[in-house]
Design an enzyme around this catalytic site. Structure first.
Site, PDB file in Angstrom:
ATOM      1  CE1 TYR A 143      -3.424  -2.846   0.866  1.00  0.00           C
ATOM      2  CE2 TYR A 143      -4.844  -0.538   1.027  1.00  0.00           C
ATOM      3  CZ  TYR A 143      -4.739  -1.964   0.645  1.00  0.00           C
ATOM      4  OH  TYR A 143      -6.014  -2.313   0.723  1.00  0.00           O
ATOM      5  CE  LYS A 190       1.757 -17.665  -1.843  1.00  0.00           C
ATOM      6  NZ  LYS A 190       0.813 -18.941  -1.911  1.00  0.00           N
ATOM      7  CG  ASP A 222      -2.078 -20.021  -0.774  1.00  0.00           C
ATOM      8  OD1 ASP A 222      -1.896 -20.084   0.494  1.00  0.00           O
ATOM      9  OD2 ASP A 222      -1.560 -20.920  -1.765  1.00  0.00           O
ATOM     10  CG  ASP A 246      -8.220  -4.676   1.476  1.00  0.00           C
ATOM     11  OD1 ASP A 246      -9.319  -4.066   2.136  1.00  0.00           O
ATOM     12  OD2 ASP A 246      -8.011  -4.539   0.383  1.00  0.00           O
ATOM     13  CG  ASP A 250     -13.896  -6.808   1.634  1.00  0.00           C
ATOM     14  OD1 ASP A 250     -13.672  -5.866   2.781  1.00  0.00           O
ATOM     15  OD2 ASP A 250     -14.167  -6.086   0.423  1.00  0.00           O
TER      16      ASP A 250
END
Ligand code: IPM
Ligand code: MG
Length: 357
Positions: A143, A190, A222, A246, A250
């Protein structure tokens, strides 16, 4: 009695509608528990661009720094989403606010009210009892790294970067929170691919030595995306980087039935900011149907975390619970069993909560 300055920053779209309700609930708490809340308002996002050309005017930032807490709405406008070449964007205001206020920890509690078991698209027997607290790092990662174009604009890049201290401070907050809950922490990265994730894991592993009472597990992002749907109850506290957080939150919002139910707290070294996790939702803006519960629950987080007003915070959560038990729903959390007359708009839902307060 507490005397506090609260800055109301509704921002764009349904942010305006739901934040107005959140503020009313704060007012009701002040009256009921004999506190004095002094309000001011400020602009951010598209509305700030329209008024000043700047998505985060200096005046807004100053007011934020000088307030005891911020109740925030949402930012965004479809006009920019469909215009990748726009130089000034509403979201820049949000990101700059996070950076300038040092809001490095974003807490997103995912808790399903029992009444909403059937509102989720996940099977009730898998959902029942799910209670997850996400710690999303908020001021680093892809970001905030260098971004740009090269090769005459035909190649683009966004650099993901983390420093040891950035991982450590969010990690500590997550470990501390795990201590007050089920003492389980899942660190998501990751690390099989990304160097930032390998640093992340190294730092969390080191911290884990200090928190030997906490059961720590490491998952790849994942796999976590899959496990959240497969078995949400296996998680307690989850800590992860900005982008992963983020996306995962959601997804996890569906565990709580709707994005319209989820509140968040962004905290750091100074003023805390409390906001729904949903966006500006221009598709339903102005229709009076947005779910105000996420803003109401954000107000509850504000009272608890920034002001230490636990009883007051719990009073809000109980009122929301009671309203749901009565069968009242906004459109997003209604199902086929909801009676038509129990489907409320934004203001009516707010009034229902106020009645229980
Ligand atoms: C959120 C939002 C923001 C983010 C957007 C609006 C920039 O999705 O708070 O989750 O990506 O952080
Ligand atoms: Mg998001």
């Amino acid at each position: 009695m507490a005397k506090k300055n609260i800055l109301i920053v509704p921002g764009d779209g349904i942010g305006q509608e739901v934040t107005a309700v959140g503020k009313k609930v704060l007012d009701a708490i002040a009256a009921k528990f004999n506190h004095e809340f002094i309000y001011d308002e400020a602009l951010i996002g598209h509305v700030a661009i329209e008024a000043t050309g700047n998505p985060l005017p200096d005046e807004t930032l100053l007011k934020m720094k000088n307030s005891d807490a911020v109740l925030f709405g949402a930012v965004g406008h479809p006009k920019y989403d469909n215009d990748p070449s726009a130089k000034v964007r509403p979201e820049q205001g949000l990101l700059k606010m996070r950076k300038e206020l040092g809001l490095y920890a974003n807490l997103r509690p995912i808790k399903l009210f029992d009444e909403l078991l059937s509102a989720s698209s996940i099977k009730p027997e898998i959902l029942k009892g799910a209670d997850i607290l996400f710690f999303r790092e908020l001021t680093g990662d892809i970001y905030f790294g260098e971004k740009g174009r090269k090769n005459n604009g035909d190649t683009a890049f966004d650099v993901a970067e983390y420093s040891r201290y950035e991982v450590e401070r969010i990690g500590r907050k997550a470990f501390e929170a795990a201590r007050t809950r089920k003492k389980k922490l899942c660190s998501v990265d990751k690390a099989n691919v990304l160097e930032t994730s390998r640093l992340w894991r190294e730092v969390i592993q080191k911290l884990a030595l200090e928190y030997s009472d906490i059961e720590v597990e490491y998952q790849f992002v994942d796999a976590t995306a899959m496990l959240l749907i497969k078995n949400p109850c296996r998680f307690d506290v989850v800590v992860t980087a900005n982008l992963f957080g983020d996306i995962l939150t959601d997804e996890a919002s569906q565990i709580a039935g709707s994005m319209g139910m989820l509140a968040s707290a962004s905290i750091g070294d100074g003023t805390g900011v409390y906001e729904p996790i949903h966006g500006s939702a221009h598709d339903i803006t102005g229709k009076g149907v947005a779910n105000p519960l996420s803003s109401i629950l954000s107000a509850a987080l504000l009272l608890d975390i920034s002001f230490g007003l636990k009883k007051e915070s719990e009073a809000i959560i109980s009122a929301v619970d009671a309203v749901l038990k009565q069968g009242f729903r906004t459109r997003d959390i209604a199902d086929t069993n909801t009676a038509k007359e129990n489907i409320l708009g934004t203001d009516a839902m707010g009034e229902a909560v106020l009645k229980f307060l």
